[in-house]
Design a protein around this motif. Structure first.
Motif, PDB file in Angstrom:
ATOM      1  N   GLN A  59       0.814  -1.216   0.000  1.00  0.00           N
ATOM      2  CA  GLN A  59       0.000   0.000   0.000  1.00  0.00           C
ATOM      3  C   GLN A  59       0.848   1.266   0.000  1.00  0.00           C
ATOM      4  OE1 GLN A  59      -3.539   0.348  -0.066  1.00  0.00           O
ATOM      5  NE2 GLN A  59      -3.311  -1.785  -0.714  1.00  0.00           N
ATOM      6  N   LEU A  60       1.985   1.201   0.681  1.00  0.00           N
ATOM      7  CA  LEU A  60       2.855   2.380   0.778  1.00  0.00           C
ATOM      8  C   LEU A  60       3.805   2.503  -0.416  1.00  0.00           C
ATOM      9  CD1 LEU A  60       3.699   2.116   4.589  1.00  0.00           C
ATOM     10  CD2 LEU A  60       2.370   3.935   3.494  1.00  0.00           C
ATOM     11  N   GLY A  61       3.815   1.497  -1.268  1.00  0.00           N
ATOM     12  CA  GLY A  61       4.709   1.533  -2.422  1.00  0.00           C
ATOM     13  C   GLY A  61       6.167   1.399  -2.049  1.00  0.00           C
ATOM     14  N   VAL A  62       6.418   0.704  -0.942  1.00  0.00           N
ATOM     15  CA  VAL A  62       7.784   0.510  -0.458  1.00  0.00           C
ATOM     16  C   VAL A  62       8.347  -0.772  -1.062  1.00  0.00           C
ATOM     17  CG1 VAL A  62       9.185   0.000   1.587  1.00  0.00           C
ATOM     18  CG2 VAL A  62       7.411   1.753   1.692  1.00  0.00           C
ATOM     19  N   SER A  63       9.588  -0.738  -1.452  1.00  0.00           N
ATOM     20  CA  SER A  63      10.257  -1.940  -1.953  1.00  0.00           C
ATOM     21  C   SER A  63      11.317  -2.375  -0.951  1.00  0.00           C
ATOM     22  CB  SER A  63      10.905  -1.665  -3.317  1.00  0.00           C
ATOM     23  OG  SER A  63      11.615  -2.806  -3.761  1.00  0.00           O
ATOM     24  N   LEU A  64      11.121  -3.540  -0.359  1.00  0.00           N
ATOM     25  CA  LEU A  64      12.101  -4.060   0.591  1.00  0.00           C
ATOM     26  C   LEU A  64      13.318  -4.644  -0.106  1.00  0.00           C
ATOM     27  CD1 LEU A  64       9.877  -5.866   3.251  1.00  0.00           C
ATOM     28  CD2 LEU A  64      10.753  -3.532   3.283  1.00  0.00           C
ATOM     29  N   SER A  65      13.180  -4.964  -1.364  1.00  0.00           N
ATOM     30  CA  SER A  65      14.272  -5.611  -2.091  1.00  0.00           C
ATOM     31  C   SER A  65      15.033  -4.594  -2.938  1.00  0.00           C
ATOM     32  CB  SER A  65      13.710  -6.713  -2.997  1.00  0.00           C
ATOM     33  OG  SER A  65      14.746  -7.400  -3.646  1.00  0.00           O
ATOM     34  N   PRO A  66      16.369  -4.627  -2.891  1.00  0.00           N
ATOM     35  CA  PRO A  66      17.196  -5.518  -2.075  1.00  0.00           C
ATOM     36  C   PRO A  66      17.288  -5.011  -0.625  1.00  0.00           C
ATOM     37  CG  PRO A  66      18.600  -4.070  -3.349  1.00  0.00           C
ATOM     38  CD  PRO A  66      17.188  -3.762  -3.765  1.00  0.00           C
ATOM     39  N   LEU A  67      17.194  -5.937   0.308  1.00  0.00           N
ATOM     40  CA  LEU A  67      17.275  -5.619   1.733  1.00  0.00           C
ATOM     41  C   LEU A  67      18.616  -6.091   2.267  1.00  0.00           C
ATOM     42  CD1 LEU A  67      15.427  -4.469   4.038  1.00  0.00           C
ATOM     43  CD2 LEU A  67      14.864  -6.845   4.574  1.00  0.00           C
ATOM     44  N   ASP A  68      19.379  -5.172   2.852  1.00  0.00           N
ATOM     45  CA  ASP A  68      20.700  -5.523   3.374  1.00  0.00           C
ATOM     46  C   ASP A  68      20.632  -6.314   4.670  1.00  0.00           C
ATOM     47  OD1 ASP A  68      22.761  -4.006   1.593  1.00  0.00           O
ATOM     48  OD2 ASP A  68      21.200  -2.538   2.004  1.00  0.00           O
ATOM     49  N   ALA A  69      19.705  -5.919   5.544  1.00  0.00           N
ATOM     50  CA  ALA A  69      19.698  -6.531   6.875  1.00  0.00           C
ATOM     51  C   ALA A  69      18.318  -6.489   7.507  1.00  0.00           C
ATOM     52  CB  ALA A  69      20.698  -5.823   7.786  1.00  0.00           C
ATOM     53  N   VAL A  70      18.064  -7.475   8.353  1.00  0.00           N
ATOM     54  CA  VAL A  70      16.911  -7.482   9.244  1.00  0.00           C
ATOM     55  C   VAL A  70      17.467  -7.480  10.661  1.00  0.00           C
ATOM     56  CG1 VAL A  70      14.850  -8.700  10.015  1.00  0.00           C
ATOM     57  CG2 VAL A  70      15.527  -8.798   7.605  1.00  0.00           C
ATOM     58  N   VAL A  71      16.985  -6.556  11.492  1.00  0.00           N
ATOM     59  CA  VAL A  71      17.423  -6.470  12.883  1.00  0.00           C
ATOM     60  C   VAL A  71      16.216  -6.731  13.773  1.00  0.00           C
ATOM     61  CG1 VAL A  71      18.538  -5.046  14.630  1.00  0.00           C
ATOM     62  CG2 VAL A  71      19.120  -4.733  12.220  1.00  0.00           C
ATOM     63  N   LEU A  72      16.376  -7.620  14.729  1.00  0.00           N
ATOM     64  CA  LEU A  72      15.296  -7.953  15.653  1.00  0.00           C
ATOM     65  C   LEU A  72      15.559  -7.280  16.996  1.00  0.00           C
ATOM     66  CD1 LEU A  72      12.799  -9.759  15.241  1.00  0.00           C
ATOM     67  CD2 LEU A  72      14.017 -11.560  16.495  1.00  0.00           C
ATOM     68  N   SER A  73      14.586  -6.501  17.477  1.00  0.00           N
ATOM     69  CA  SER A  73      14.781  -5.802  18.749  1.00  0.00           C
ATOM     70  C   SER A  73      14.749  -6.768  19.930  1.00  0.00           C
ATOM     71  CB  SER A  73      13.714  -4.721  18.935  1.00  0.00           C
ATOM     72  OG  SER A  73      12.428  -5.288  19.099  1.00  0.00           O
ATOM     73  N   GLU A 137      27.832  -2.744  14.187  1.00  0.00           N
ATOM     74  CA  GLU A 137      27.462  -1.922  13.037  1.00  0.00           C
ATOM     75  C   GLU A 137      26.750  -2.786  12.002  1.00  0.00           C
ATOM     76  OE1 GLU A 137      29.332   1.820  10.628  1.00  0.00           O
ATOM     77  OE2 GLU A 137      30.669   0.116  10.976  1.00  0.00           O
ATOM     78  N   ILE A 138      25.567  -2.355  11.592  1.00  0.00           N
ATOM     79  CA  ILE A 138      24.754  -3.096  10.628  1.00  0.00           C
ATOM     80  C   ILE A 138      25.187  -2.758   9.214  1.00  0.00           C
ATOM     81  CG2 ILE A 138      22.409  -3.608   9.880  1.00  0.00           C
ATOM     82  CD1 ILE A 138      23.055  -4.313  12.827  1.00  0.00           C
ATOM     83  N   VAL A 139      25.121  -1.486   8.878  1.00  0.00           N
ATOM     84  CA  VAL A 139      25.654  -0.905   7.643  1.00  0.00           C
ATOM     85  C   VAL A 139      26.287   0.411   8.069  1.00  0.00           C
ATOM     86  CG1 VAL A 139      23.930  -2.014   6.140  1.00  0.00           C
ATOM     87  CG2 VAL A 139      23.464   0.266   7.091  1.00  0.00           C
ATOM     88  N   PRO A 140      27.063   1.076   7.227  1.00  0.00           N
ATOM     89  CA  PRO A 140      27.731   2.305   7.658  1.00  0.00           C
ATOM     90  C   PRO A 140      26.781   3.328   8.292  1.00  0.00           C
ATOM     91  CG  PRO A 140      28.606   1.614   5.553  1.00  0.00           C
ATOM     92  CD  PRO A 140      27.467   0.701   5.846  1.00  0.00           C
ATOM     93  N   GLY A 141      27.074   3.688   9.530  1.00  0.00           N
ATOM     94  CA  GLY A 141      26.288   4.692  10.236  1.00  0.00           C
ATOM     95  C   GLY A 141      25.096   4.153  10.996  1.00  0.00           C
ATOM     96  N   VAL A 142      24.784   2.861  10.829  1.00  0.00           N
ATOM     97  CA  VAL A 142      23.631   2.249  11.493  1.00  0.00           C
ATOM     98  C   VAL A 142      24.128   1.173  12.448  1.00  0.00           C
ATOM     99  CG1 VAL A 142      21.453   1.010  11.200  1.00  0.00           C
ATOM    100  CG2 VAL A 142      22.189   2.675   9.466  1.00  0.00           C
ATOM    101  N   TRP A 143      23.822   1.342  13.742  1.00  0.00           N
ATOM    102  CA  TRP A 143      24.313   0.435  14.773  1.00  0.00           C
ATOM    103  C   TRP A 143      23.164  -0.136  15.577  1.00  0.00           C
ATOM    104  CZ3 TRP A 143      29.513  -0.527  16.499  1.00  0.00           C
ATOM    105  CH2 TRP A 143      30.497   0.075  15.695  1.00  0.00           C
ATOM    106  N   VAL A 144      23.365  -1.352  16.098  1.00  0.00           N
ATOM    107  CA  VAL A 144      22.447  -1.930  17.062  1.00  0.00           C
ATOM    108  C   VAL A 144      23.191  -2.025  18.392  1.00  0.00           C
ATOM    109  CG1 VAL A 144      23.038  -4.332  16.494  1.00  0.00           C
ATOM    110  CG2 VAL A 144      20.815  -3.811  17.502  1.00  0.00           C
ATOM    111  N   THR A 145      22.480  -1.752  19.485  1.00  0.00           N
ATOM    112  CA  THR A 145      23.139  -1.619  20.790  1.00  0.00           C
ATOM    113  C   THR A 145      23.678  -2.930  21.341  1.00  0.00           C
ATOM    114  OG1 THR A 145      21.040  -1.951  21.953  1.00  0.00           O
ATOM    115  CG2 THR A 145      21.696   0.326  21.473  1.00  0.00           C
TER     116      THR A 145
END
Length: 280
Positions: A59-73, A137-145
């Motif tokens: 509905q939002l017209g978002v394309s997940l592909s290609p997706l680099d990573a999935v992070v689970l909280s 670091e997940i991808v450059p500039g994006v980190w998970v604690t």
């Protein structure tokens, strides 16, 4: 570990799953999922229960592909319910999660754990699995604690959680983790449920990054049953870190949400399904 300060020049964050939906054709469910576009990289943070994610993406017209990573909280059903489907459809994505996210989880309402708890099945679904007990670091500039230290005296997990069906082993939810992103405007924090506590989470991110000013804090804050003192202390932390944008949703709860809107009328914003934040 101190994170390298790689500022993301182009950053948008879209709420794909949340309890409330505002917009034609969009659906809400009790859960959370955020789609992060950081430059050329795409990261999905949580997957909701799995009932509305794909519908809202379309509905939002978002394309997940290609997706680099999935992070689970963390490993609760309302965050990990759509994990298997996402991994099967986005075969190139790397999965980041804490080991405890795969363990059984219960509350007085019954089984609230992830539908996917078998490690071998998980590894067969994911191209690669990264266990995140430390900041990563997940991808450059994006980190998970990774696992967040529990230090603040007013903060707890926000409810009664257990590791077994008999409710004899308390679950401290060590798998709870948040995402933080570097931008030229400051640190952006995305919370899944903040079972570790919002204050503990912000303090830990400040410790890891050396930053004392946050651009934004988005997501679930699990303050539904919190005392007024805890809610006030959370608001004080927002002031301490000069948070410019506050977007509570999901498990934050109406009392805390309205309190924040009253305390920060110029900074608090909605975060329902379809909300898009641009920090470019």
């Amino acid at each position: 570990m101190t994170a390298t300060k790689t500022a993301i020049e182009q950053l948008t964050i879209t709420t794909l799953v949340e309890n409330t939906a505002t917009g034609r054709g969009l659906l809400g469910e009790h859960g959370v999922s955020f789609f992060i576009e950081a430059g050329a990289h795409r990261v999905l943070f949580d997957t909701g229960q799995g009932q509305v994610l794909c519908h809202n993406v379309e509905q939002l017209g978002v394309s997940l592909s290609p997706l680099d990573a999935v992070v689970l909280s963390h490993g609760h059903y309302d965050h990990a319910g759509g994990l298997k489907q996402v991994l099967q459809e986005c075969v190139q994505a790397v999965l980041f999660l804490h080991p405890a996210a795969m363990e059984p989880k219960y509350s007085p309402r019954g089984d609230i754990g992830s539908p996917l708890q078998d490690v071998e099945t998980l590894k067969n679904c994911a191209r690669h699995v990264v266990w995140t007990e430390q900041p990563t670091e997940i991808v450059p500039g994006v980190w998970v604690t990774g696992e967040i230290p529990r230090r603040h005296p007013l903060e707890d997990t926000g409810g009664c959680f257990y590791q077994n069906e008999e409710h004899t082993r308390v679950d401290s939810i060590p798998d709870d983790q948040a995402i933080y992103l570097y931008t030229s405007q400051g640190i952006v924090v995305i919370l899944g449920c903040a079972h570790a506590g919002v204050i503990n989470t912000l303090d830990y991110i400040a410790e890891q990054t050396g930053e004392r000013k946050f651009r934004a804090v988005l997501g679930g804050m699990h303050l539904r049953h919190a005392s007024r003192d805890r809610i006030q202390a959370t608001a004080d932390a927002f002031t301490k870190y000069d948070v410019q944008l506050i977007a509570p949703n999901h498990c934050t709860g109406l009392p805390a949400t309205t309190f924040f809107w009253h305390q920060f009328p110029e900074r608090c914003v909605p975060c329902h399904v379809g909300t898009k934040f641009d920090f470019s």
